[in-house]
Design a protein around this motif. Structure first.
Motif, PDB file in Angstrom:
ATOM      1  N   VAL A 202     -17.689   0.346  -7.995  1.00 14.62           N
ATOM      2  CA  VAL A 202     -16.334  -0.193  -7.833  1.00 14.62           C
ATOM      3  C   VAL A 202     -15.511   0.049  -9.101  1.00 14.62           C
ATOM      4  CG1 VAL A 202     -14.985  -2.296  -7.448  1.00 14.62           C
ATOM      5  CG2 VAL A 202     -17.060  -1.898  -6.126  1.00 14.62           C
ATOM      6  N   LYS A 203     -16.156  -0.079 -10.252  1.00 15.14           N
ATOM      7  CA  LYS A 203     -15.444   0.212 -11.494  1.00 15.14           C
ATOM      8  C   LYS A 203     -15.031   1.683 -11.548  1.00 15.14           C
ATOM      9  CE  LYS A 203     -15.686  -0.129 -16.531  1.00 15.14           C
ATOM     10  NZ  LYS A 203     -16.502  -0.527 -17.700  1.00 15.14           N
ATOM     11  N   ALA A 204     -15.903   2.557 -11.064  1.00 15.09           N
ATOM     12  CA  ALA A 204     -15.547   3.986 -11.010  1.00 15.09           C
ATOM     13  C   ALA A 204     -14.365   4.204 -10.070  1.00 15.09           C
ATOM     14  CB  ALA A 204     -16.748   4.806 -10.557  1.00 15.09           C
ATOM     15  N   GLY A 205     -14.342   3.452  -8.945  1.00 15.60           N
ATOM     16  CA  GLY A 205     -13.205   3.560  -8.023  1.00 15.60           C
ATOM     17  C   GLY A 205     -11.909   3.161  -8.698  1.00 15.60           C
ATOM     18  N   GLU A 206     -11.957   2.094  -9.483  1.00 21.15           N
ATOM     19  CA  GLU A 206     -10.756   1.658 -10.220  1.00 21.15           C
ATOM     20  C   GLU A 206     -10.376   2.697 -11.278  1.00 21.15           C
ATOM     21  OE1 GLU A 206     -11.197  -2.011 -12.332  1.00 21.15           O
ATOM     22  OE2 GLU A 206      -9.045  -2.174 -12.766  1.00 21.15           O
ATOM     23  N   ARG A 207     -11.388   3.262 -11.929  1.00 19.52           N
ATOM     24  CA  ARG A 207     -11.111   4.300 -12.941  1.00 19.52           C
ATOM     25  C   ARG A 207     -10.375   5.486 -12.318  1.00 19.52           C
ATOM     26  NH1 ARG A 207     -16.269   5.668 -14.282  1.00 19.52           N
ATOM     27  NH2 ARG A 207     -16.303   3.963 -15.790  1.00 19.52           N
ATOM     28  N   LEU A 208     -10.841   5.904 -11.147  1.00 18.94           N
ATOM     29  CA  LEU A 208     -10.212   7.059 -10.493  1.00 18.94           C
ATOM     30  C   LEU A 208      -8.780   6.738 -10.065  1.00 18.94           C
ATOM     31  CD1 LEU A 208     -13.189   8.330  -8.300  1.00 18.94           C
ATOM     32  CD2 LEU A 208     -12.427   9.130 -10.546  1.00 18.94           C
TER      33      LEU A 208
ATOM     34  N   GLN B  24       0.839  -1.199   0.000  1.00 19.73           N
ATOM     35  CA  GLN B  24       0.000   0.000   0.000  1.00 19.73           C
ATOM     36  C   GLN B  24       0.876   1.252   0.000  1.00 19.73           C
ATOM     37  OE1 GLN B  24      -2.897   1.291  -0.291  1.00 19.73           O
ATOM     38  NE2 GLN B  24      -2.843   3.189   0.890  1.00 19.73           N
ATOM     39  N   TYR B  25       1.893   1.284   0.863  1.00 22.79           N
ATOM     40  CA  TYR B  25       2.805   2.435   0.873  1.00 22.79           C
ATOM     41  C   TYR B  25       3.431   2.627  -0.513  1.00 22.79           C
ATOM     42  CZ  TYR B  25       2.937   2.849   6.034  1.00 22.79           C
ATOM     43  OH  TYR B  25       2.630   3.042   7.355  1.00 22.79           O
ATOM     44  N   GLY B  26       3.862   1.522  -1.121  1.00 23.47           N
ATOM     45  CA  GLY B  26       4.571   1.611  -2.394  1.00 23.47           C
ATOM     46  C   GLY B  26       3.703   2.104  -3.536  1.00 23.47           C
ATOM     47  N   THR B  27       2.427   1.718  -3.530  1.00 27.13           N
ATOM     48  CA  THR B  27       1.597   1.983  -4.708  1.00 27.13           C
ATOM     49  C   THR B  27       0.561   3.077  -4.527  1.00 27.13           C
ATOM     50  OG1 THR B  27       0.031   0.257  -4.025  1.00 27.13           O
ATOM     51  CG2 THR B  27       1.848  -0.402  -5.481  1.00 27.13           C
ATOM     52  N   CYS B  28       0.347   3.555  -3.318  1.00 25.25           N
ATOM     53  CA  CYS B  28      -0.619   4.639  -3.111  1.00 25.25           C
ATOM     54  C   CYS B  28      -0.188   5.860  -3.934  1.00 25.25           C
ATOM     55  CB  CYS B  28      -0.700   5.009  -1.629  1.00 25.25           C
ATOM     56  SG  CYS B  28      -1.837   6.384  -1.304  1.00 25.25           S
ATOM     57  N   ASN B  29      -1.126   6.454  -4.606  1.00 25.72           N
ATOM     58  CA  ASN B  29      -0.780   7.520  -5.549  1.00 25.72           C
ATOM     59  C   ASN B  29      -0.282   8.794  -4.885  1.00 25.72           C
ATOM     60  OD1 ASN B  29      -1.246   6.261  -8.091  1.00 25.72           O
ATOM     61  ND2 ASN B  29      -3.438   6.309  -7.663  1.00 25.72           N
TER      62      ASN B  29
ATOM     63  N   VAL C  19      -5.324  -4.203  -4.016  1.00 26.32           N
ATOM     64  CA  VAL C  19      -6.052  -3.718  -5.199  1.00 26.32           C
ATOM     65  C   VAL C  19      -7.531  -3.503  -4.872  1.00 26.32           C
ATOM     66  CG1 VAL C  19      -6.860  -4.376  -7.500  1.00 26.32           C
ATOM     67  CG2 VAL C  19      -4.463  -4.687  -6.898  1.00 26.32           C
ATOM     68  N   VAL C  20      -8.158  -4.492  -4.212  1.00 16.79           N
ATOM     69  CA  VAL C  20      -9.590  -4.377  -3.908  1.00 16.79           C
ATOM     70  C   VAL C  20      -9.843  -3.233  -2.929  1.00 16.79           C
ATOM     71  CG1 VAL C  20     -11.575  -5.548  -2.884  1.00 16.79           C
ATOM     72  CG2 VAL C  20     -10.028  -6.804  -4.399  1.00 16.79           C
ATOM     73  N   CYS C  21      -9.016  -3.125  -1.888  1.00 16.16           N
ATOM     74  CA  CYS C  21      -9.195  -2.038  -0.916  1.00 16.16           C
ATOM     75  C   CYS C  21      -9.029  -0.667  -1.576  1.00 16.16           C
ATOM     76  CB  CYS C  21      -8.207  -2.189   0.234  1.00 16.16           C
ATOM     77  SG  CYS C  21      -8.617  -3.519   1.395  1.00 16.16           S
ATOM     78  N   GLN C  22      -8.065  -0.541  -2.484  1.00 15.82           N
ATOM     79  CA  GLN C  22      -7.861   0.748  -3.150  1.00 15.82           C
ATOM     80  C   GLN C  22      -9.048   1.099  -4.052  1.00 15.82           C
ATOM     81  OE1 GLN C  22      -4.045   0.032  -5.014  1.00 15.82           O
ATOM     82  NE2 GLN C  22      -2.898   0.863  -3.286  1.00 15.82           N
TER      83      GLN C  22
ATOM     84  N   HIS D 167      -8.550   2.874   1.720  1.00 16.61           N
ATOM     85  CA  HIS D 167      -9.072   1.969   2.736  1.00 16.61           C
ATOM     86  C   HIS D 167      -7.890   1.469   3.569  1.00 16.61           C
ATOM     87  CE1 HIS D 167     -11.733  -1.006   4.593  1.00 16.61           C
ATOM     88  NE2 HIS D 167     -12.733  -0.449   3.935  1.00 16.61           N
ATOM     89  N   TRP D 168      -8.157   1.107   4.855  1.00 16.01           N
ATOM     90  CA  TRP D 168      -7.064   0.596   5.691  1.00 16.01           C
ATOM     91  C   TRP D 168      -6.857  -0.872   5.349  1.00 16.01           C
ATOM     92  CZ3 TRP D 168      -5.632  -2.557   9.914  1.00 16.01           C
ATOM     93  CH2 TRP D 168      -4.411  -2.183  10.502  1.00 16.01           C
ATOM     94  N   VAL D 169      -5.750  -1.183   4.655  1.00 14.79           N
ATOM     95  CA  VAL D 169      -5.574  -2.509   4.055  1.00 14.79           C
ATOM     96  C   VAL D 169      -5.290  -3.601   5.073  1.00 14.79           C
ATOM     97  CG1 VAL D 169      -4.769  -1.510   1.880  1.00 14.79           C
ATOM     98  CG2 VAL D 169      -3.097  -2.158   3.641  1.00 14.79           C
ATOM     99  N   GLY D 170      -4.971  -3.229   6.319  1.00 13.90           N
ATOM    100  CA  GLY D 170      -4.651  -4.238   7.329  1.00 13.90           C
ATOM    101  C   GLY D 170      -5.869  -4.911   7.932  1.00 13.90           C
ATOM    102  N   ASN D 171      -7.056  -4.362   7.681  1.00 10.30           N
ATOM    103  CA  ASN D 171      -8.267  -4.924   8.291  1.00 10.30           C
ATOM    104  C   ASN D 171      -8.471  -6.413   8.004  1.00 10.30           C
ATOM    105  OD1 ASN D 171      -9.497  -3.045   9.941  1.00 10.30           O
ATOM    106  ND2 ASN D 171     -10.486  -1.974   8.252  1.00 10.30           N
ATOM    107  N   PRO D 172      -8.354  -6.865   6.743  1.00 11.22           N
ATOM    108  CA  PRO D 172      -8.634  -8.271   6.469  1.00 11.22           C
ATOM    109  C   PRO D 172      -7.708  -9.240   7.207  1.00 11.22           C
ATOM    110  CG  PRO D 172      -8.768  -6.992   4.448  1.00 11.22           C
ATOM    111  CD  PRO D 172      -8.193  -6.091   5.497  1.00 11.22           C
ATOM    112  N   SER D 173      -6.383  -9.048   7.120  1.00  8.63           N
ATOM    113  CA  SER D 173      -5.480 -10.035   7.721  1.00  8.63           C
ATOM    114  C   SER D 173      -5.362  -9.888   9.233  1.00  8.63           C
ATOM    115  CB  SER D 173      -4.093  -9.947   7.078  1.00  8.63           C
ATOM    116  OG  SER D 173      -3.431  -8.760   7.453  1.00  8.63           O
ATOM    117  N   MET D 174      -5.390  -8.659   9.760  1.00 16.73           N
ATOM    118  CA  MET D 174      -5.218  -8.465  11.202  1.00 16.73           C
ATOM    119  C   MET D 174      -6.501  -8.735  11.980  1.00 16.73           C
ATOM    120  SD  MET D 174      -2.726  -5.141  11.581  1.00 16.73           S
ATOM    121  CE  MET D 174      -2.554  -5.337  13.347  1.00 16.73           C
ATOM    122  N   PHE D 175      -7.615  -8.202  11.475  1.00 19.88           N
ATOM    123  CA  PHE D 175      -8.872  -8.295  12.228  1.00 19.88           C
ATOM    124  C   PHE D 175      -9.911  -9.175  11.535  1.00 19.88           C
ATOM    125  CE2 PHE D 175      -7.014  -4.042  13.176  1.00 19.88           C
ATOM    126  CZ  PHE D 175      -6.712  -4.281  14.507  1.00 19.88           C
TER     127      PHE D 175
END
Length: 641
Positions: A548-554, A444-449, A497-500, A458-466
């Motif tokens: 979600v497609k609009a989110g990917e477009r942005l 996330q740090y590497g690819t966040c625009n 990718v999904v969280c972003q 989105h906070w990407v740690g939610n799925p694996s941590m919680f």
């Protein structure tokens, strides 16, 4: 006819020639980019030439509120500043809560675009149809609370809401914030310096107009459903009763609390900076933004002693970590004082705390000497260093003038191995989440625009941590039940990718992230609930998959902006320490990011980008970004099929 949910007008102000234009919002553009920061990004892409100086008059600053802002949607008190960052030289957006965004829409505007540079310090007064450029007078040079009082007195309008810069913005500190409601901050990426560079002290808004609703009855039912879902969210109690400072203890327990300039993920004196100590000794009250039932903001006071601070918002979790454990400081009074100084000077607490830690390590290694510090010894765990350097940075005094330039420029000036110590991506300094303890955070740090950011989208740690999915399984989020935060598998690339993509939906629509985080799709503000409400507001009949497609477009549009500025794979590589040095102690002792380049390959593949991180032409066309693809090719950028 005004489109439901939107105010319907874009206000464009040229500060040089004082020309004021009101443009109608185009419905097709609002739907394609979801309005708010999404549409603002498209405007920047179309109107800014590559290579423009972020602090020059050619840069533009766009203040915008999404379609949900000003409605009764939970978390709809948000607004954003979108511009080219003076810290990173790339695309930037900084979100804030409070009441400024909704008030801007009540005045009749979805966004305010500031162009050029005023000849002398000014502020803008926007009251319904009245738009004026006024002399900033005595407000220029004053801290935020004092300046806001002067402007309201000048206007004689005490209900006005202000987006305002402090002395840090005026002095072009590259991580200066735009403040609103005294202590809410559009903090990251230096958007306050852009406003200061335009000689604009504040934008004051007051509005009494309605926001039209296409289908009031369906809208009412959707809002009731959303409120019920949010109040049934298990996270409701955490945010309402403890606020973000609760993360200090939970992240420390995971070994993910960046400590000692992120040499460790564990702070053995964490209880001295815990939410319990804050609540027991310094908390005045909790506060909420508009249309928010969480009320996560902490309002604190230090009544006496060397770090005495009047009642003020904060400190939030990020502030506590970057100004506490990150510096090996366990003095909560000093942290609260430094947070207060950042509020009144208008400065990002994350980058400020980071720059002080970087300076201490450089001093420790002889890269900064007593000559540069004018005799001041910089040492770990010293609260005096924290408070003194915070003030020096905000006012550009002494060593503070250097540190105000941000970590990349300072490391380049210091030379030797200073860059190896710099923990950033694309020039944005590390926030309070260890990428070695949560490996998807590294990606996330590497690819966040906008650079090394934990929370944009989105906070990407939610799925694996919680094991919390927030209802994103329907959009490709892998089952998190058997995924560890320490895994470096392809599943981590899928999570990011999904969280972003999903996170960019709430960013564009204008709500707070906290309402979208939940254990599953049964509670919280999910994409499906957004779709129902958005359809009722606008009459678009839009569904969750389209959102979600609009989110990917942005996300790809933001990337295209950065690609045009020269960003490639080399800019997505995380800091050397995270890839080569093991965490020193605590639950994650020995952890290091070993497989980063492979995770990045998987990420590019899932994104439909080439090996250099450039979106493929087929991906841009799939996302209906045909004109963006054409523009990049006409700029000499080769797009692979």
């Amino acid at each position: 006819m005004v489109l439901g949910g939107f105010a319907g007008t874009i206000l464009r102000i040229n500060l040089k020639n004082k020309k004021i234009i009101k443009e109608p919002l185009k419905e097709d553009q609002a739907r394609k980019y979801l309005g708010g920061p999404g549409l603002a990004t498209k405007i920047l892409f179309d109107e800014l030439k590559p290579g423009v100086d972020p602090l020059g008059p050619e840069n533009k600053l766009i203040l915008t509120a999404g379609v949900m802002a000003g409605t009764l949607c939970e978390g709809g008190g948000s607004w954003q500043a979108v511009t080219k960052s003076p810290l990173t030289g790339l695309w930037a957006a900084a979100r804030s809560g409070g009441f400024f965004g909704p008030e801007m829409k009540y005045a009749g505007y979805d966004m305010i675009i500031l162009e050029g540079r005023a000849e002398k310090p000014c502020y803008l007064w926007v009251c319904n149809d009245l738009v004026e450029i006024r002399d900033a007078g005595d407000a220029w040079g004053k801290p935020v609370p004092e300046a806001e009082a002067i402007i309201k007195e000048d206007l004689g309008e005490y209900q006005a809401r202000l987006a305002i810069v402090g002395p840090a913005g005026e002095k072009l500190v590259r991580f200066a914030a735009i403040m609103n409601d005294l202590c809410r901050a559009a903090g990251r990426c230096g958007v306050g310096a852009v406003m200061g560079s335009k000689n604009v002290k504040a934008v004051a808004v007051r509005g009494t107009k309605d926001i039209k609703v296409n289908d009031p009855e369906t809208c009412r039912k959707a809002l009731i459903e959303i409120e019920k879902a949010v109040r049934n969210n298990p996270l409701y109690a955490l945010y309402a009763y403890e606020g973000t400072p609760a993360y200090t203890g939970s992240l420390n327990a995971f070994g993910a609390l960046p400590t000692w300039h992120d040499r460790s993920g564990y702070f053995d004196r964490w209880e001295n900076v815990s939410v319990e100590k804050l609540r027991r000794n310094y908390l005045v009250k909790a506060r909420a933004c508009q249309a928010c039932s969480y009320g996560c903001e902490r309002y604190s006071e230090i009544k006496s002693g060397p770090y005495r601070s009047p009642p003020m918002g904060g400190p939030e979790y990020e502030t506590i970590d970057l100004m506490g454990p990150y510096l090996r400081i366990d003095n909560l009074e000093a942290i609260t004082r430094a947070s207060y100084l950042c509020n009144i000077y208008g400065m990002d607490t994350i980058s400020t705390g980071y720059m002080i830690a970087f300076a201490v390590e450089c001093f420790e290694k002889g890269l900064i000497t007593l000559k540069e510090t004018e005799g001041m010894r910089l040492s770990w765990g010293d609260p005096e260093v924290l408070v003194d350097l915070t003030e020096k940075i905000a006012t550009r005094q002494g060593i503070g003038d250097l540190l105000a330039e941000g970590v990349v420029r300072v490391a380049e000036k210091l030379g030797k191995n200073a860059m190896d110590l710099a923990l950033h991506v694309k020039g944005l300094e590390q926030p309070g989440h260890s990428p070695r303890a949560i490996k998807e955070m590294a990606l996330q740090y590497g690819t966040c625009n906008r650079g090394a950011c934990h929370i944009r989208y989105h906070w990407v740690g939610n799925p694996s941590m919680f094991k919390a999915t927030s209802g994103m399984e329907a959009y490709g989020l892998p089952d998190p039940s058997n995924i560890s935060p320490l895994d470096e598998s392809k599943e981590k690339a899928k999570i990011v990718v999904v969280c972003q993509n999903c996170g960019n939906v709430h960013e564009a629509l204008g709500t707070c992230l906290f309402h979208t985080s939940s254990p599953n799709g049964e509670t919280g503000l999910t994409i499906k609930r957004f779709a129902i409400l958005l359809s009722a507001l606008t009459g678009w009949e839009i569904n969750d998959q389209e959102l979600v497609k609009a989110g990917e477009r942005l996300f790809n549009l933001e990337r295209a902006f950065n690609i045009r500025e020269g960003v490639r794979r080399k800019d997505d590589i995380i800091a050397k320490r995270w890839r080569t040095e093991k965490l020193l102690n605590g639950p994650t002792e020995g952890a290091v990011v070993e497989n980063y380049e492979r995770m990045l390959d998987w990420y590019y593949e899932l994104r439909g980008w080439d090996s250099e991180g450039v979106p493929r032409k087929s991906k841009l066309l799939e996302l209906e970004l045909d004109e963006v693809a054409t523009h990049l090719e006409n700029s000499g950028i080769s797009l692979k099929e």
